[in-house]
Write an enzyme that holds these catalytic residues in place. Sequence first.
Site, PDB file in Angstrom:
ATOM      1  N   CYS A 153      23.296   5.099  24.504  1.00  0.00           N
ATOM      2  CA  CYS A 153      22.204   5.093  23.527  1.00  0.00           C
ATOM      3  C   CYS A 153      22.498   6.134  22.439  1.00  0.00           C
ATOM      4  CB  CYS A 153      20.879   5.334  24.249  1.00  0.00           C
ATOM      5  SG  CYS A 153      19.416   5.267  23.198  1.00  0.00           S
ATOM      6  N   ASP A 202      19.623  -6.608  22.484  1.00  0.00           N
ATOM      7  CA  ASP A 202      19.214  -5.262  22.083  1.00  0.00           C
ATOM      8  C   ASP A 202      18.388  -5.361  20.800  1.00  0.00           C
ATOM      9  OD1 ASP A 202      19.065  -2.578  21.169  1.00  0.00           O
ATOM     10  OD2 ASP A 202      20.965  -2.097  22.148  1.00  0.00           O
ATOM     11  N   HIS A 249      18.888  -3.407  25.392  1.00  0.00           N
ATOM     12  CA  HIS A 249      19.306  -2.014  25.247  1.00  0.00           C
ATOM     13  C   HIS A 249      19.215  -1.330  26.610  1.00  0.00           C
ATOM     14  CE1 HIS A 249      20.204   1.481  22.803  1.00  0.00           C
ATOM     15  NE2 HIS A 249      19.278   2.170  23.461  1.00  0.00           N
TER      16      HIS A 249
END
Length: 287
Positions: free
Chosen positions: A166, A223, A255
């Site tokens: 991330c 995502d 995600h």
Amino acid sequence: MAGHNPMPNSSPAMTRRGFVTATLAAGFALAVRPISAATIATDEAELTAGEIRISTGDGPMPAYRAKPQSGAGFPVVLVVQEIFGVHEHIKDVCRRFAKLGYLAIAPELFTRQGDVSKMTDIDEIRSKVVSQVPDAQVLSDLDAAVAWAKESGEGNIERLGITGFCWGGRIVWLYAAHNPQLKAGVAWYGRLAGNPTPLQPKHPLDVASSLKAPVLGLYGAEDKGIPLDTVEQMKATLQSAGGTSQFVIYPNAPHAFHADYRPSYRKEAAEDGWKRLQDWFKKNGVA
């Protein structure tokens, strides 16, 4: 590391602050509870694992380090946190690397800006801490972690890799353009494009043509925060630069599909990505 000098890219924003986080968080960050039943727990059997202090230009930075219990000169992998800091999940990833024979180091890269482990609101984490962290500070702190690995004698920085998730996935791309010693990186769903700010002046797309090490990008087709068109732009830029970086896009993955402690976890994609990471590091001289 006494006497370790500040890195050349140190900025005034780095030295004006004291260290807010003196030690690493215990357990998981409050913002990610409840913790999923699928959470992976890696034990410390035959490992040396725990908190260390890394000297930086403006004070000692806490970090988590895991390595095999016996031996020295291990390949080094930097593990770059998500927005939740170096909490239990990131520590567990370090132990997974140590079980594979690596020296894994996860520096607490928000240590000057705030303790995100105690915050319960993700928007607060982003606005009050993450957005205030200068990229120059992060790159310098990662350099300091590499210097610690070398000076401690525990790691062989000729076999240096980096991975991140991330927020940390974005940092992987930036670090691959920053450190010529790096052999390879693996970026898990890190943002590729964005508006420049004084603290974050460049994004991966801006440095794609100047990578000093190949990066494997692991991304999810579902995502919502990373448009696939930015992935395609990144691919095109990398291809025109003639590098060997690659992408894998997982069709049904959102995600944070590697984050086994969250509902976003997708076991098949996470396990495949972990296997590809190991192969990538072996292929590029890290393992």
